[in-house]
Structures are given as C-alpha cells and as structure tokens.
Design a protein around this motif. Sequence first.
Motif, short mmCIF file in Angstrom:
data_model
loop_
_atom_site.label_atom_id
_atom_site.label_comp_id
_atom_site.label_asym_id
_atom_site.label_seq_id
_atom_site.Cartn_x
_atom_site.Cartn_y
_atom_site.Cartn_z
N ASN A 43 0.87 -1.30 -0.50
CA ASN A 43 0.11 -0.33 -0.35
C ASN A 43 0.65 1.45 -0.05
OD1 ASN A 43 -2.34 -0.87 -0.34
ND2 ASN A 43 -2.54 -1.30 1.98
N ARG A 44 1.57 1.60 1.06
CA ARG A 44 2.95 2.37 0.39
C ARG A 44 3.52 2.57 -0.41
NH1 ARG A 44 6.24 0.76 4.95
NH2 ARG A 44 5.28 -0.83 5.85
N ILE A 45 4.42 1.18 -0.93
CA ILE A 45 4.30 1.48 -2.46
C ILE A 45 3.46 2.42 -3.20
CG2 ILE A 45 5.74 0.01 -4.17
CD1 ILE A 45 6.82 -1.86 -2.28
N VAL A 46 2.17 1.87 -3.68
CA VAL A 46 1.49 2.16 -4.36
C VAL A 46 1.29 3.37 -4.58
CG1 VAL A 46 -1.13 1.86 -5.19
CG2 VAL A 46 0.02 0.06 -5.05
N LYS A 47 0.47 4.06 -2.73
CA LYS A 47 0.84 5.55 -2.56
C LYS A 47 1.26 6.49 -3.17
CE LYS A 47 -0.79 8.30 1.60
NZ LYS A 47 -1.11 8.58 2.30
N ALA A 48 3.12 5.41 -3.27
CA ALA A 48 4.21 6.73 -3.70
C ALA A 48 3.96 6.37 -4.86
CB ALA A 48 5.14 5.89 -3.01
N SER A 50 1.14 6.61 -6.93
CA SER A 50 0.53 7.66 -7.09
C SER A 50 -0.50 6.42 -7.71
CB SER A 50 0.65 8.86 -7.80
OG SER A 50 0.93 9.41 -7.21
N ILE A 51 -0.49 5.57 -7.98
CA ILE A 51 -0.98 3.48 -8.51
C ILE A 51 -2.87 3.68 -7.68
CG2 ILE A 51 -2.11 2.05 -9.23
CD1 ILE A 51 1.60 2.13 -9.10
N SER A 52 -3.77 3.79 -8.43
CA SER A 52 -5.02 3.49 -7.52
C SER A 52 -5.56 1.98 -8.32
CB SER A 52 -5.84 4.38 -8.73
OG SER A 52 -6.19 3.43 -10.48
N GLN A 53 -5.82 2.12 -6.77
CA GLN A 53 -6.49 0.13 -6.55
C GLN A 53 -7.69 0.01 -5.70
OE1 GLN A 53 -3.76 0.42 -2.82
NE2 GLN A 53 -3.21 -1.98 -3.31
N ARG A 54 -7.88 -1.44 -6.72
CA ARG A 54 -9.14 -1.32 -6.70
C ARG A 54 -9.66 -1.54 -5.40
NH1 ARG A 54 -11.26 -6.10 -10.80
NH2 ARG A 54 -9.90 -6.97 -9.37
N ARG A 55 -8.57 -2.36 -4.42
CA ARG A 55 -9.18 -2.66 -2.56
C ARG A 55 -7.50 -2.60 -2.23
NH1 ARG A 55 -11.15 -9.12 -1.89
NH2 ARG A 55 -11.19 -8.84 0.01
N THR A 56 -7.43 -2.30 -1.17
CA THR A 56 -6.26 -2.24 -0.38
C THR A 56 -6.37 -3.00 1.22
OG1 THR A 56 -8.08 -0.24 1.32
CG2 THR A 56 -7.08 0.62 -0.54
N PHE A 57 -6.90 -3.66 0.81
CA PHE A 57 -6.92 -4.92 2.05
C PHE A 57 -6.89 -4.25 3.56
CE2 PHE A 57 -5.74 -7.29 -1.23
CZ PHE A 57 -6.69 -8.34 -1.62
#
Length: 68
Positions: A43-48, A50-57
Amino acid sequence: MSIDLHGKAALGNAVHFDTTVQEKNIPYPTDSMFAIRIINCLNRIVKARSISQRRTFVKEVKSLRLDI
C-alpha cells in the motif's frame, strides 16, 4: 608439551552439567504478521507511485491484527 587444565579431578567418574535455561520473550512471526507487513508495504509503494487500487485490504489488516 601437554597442559592438564583440571588435574586428576578431571579423571573422576561423575560429570556435572549446568543446564540453566532462561526464558526469553521473543515474538516469533506468524503468517498473519507477514501478511500485514506485505499489505502495508505494498500500500505504501502504490501510494508513493500514485497508482489507483481497486482494493487496499485495510479491513483484512484490521481483522488479522485482532486475530493475532
């Protein structure tokens, strides 16, 4: 030249061992702990990036922490 550390006392029939054991409070990682780390790291990598996620768990992490 031979060095005898204990002299004739080492030649006795009895052997004494000190088997003192001390408990330690070492938490061993469980599968759920690894899952939490992986989810948070991803989740940190995705946020850094700026990638959109369908689900963050996030809900799964909360339930895993309660289970631990």
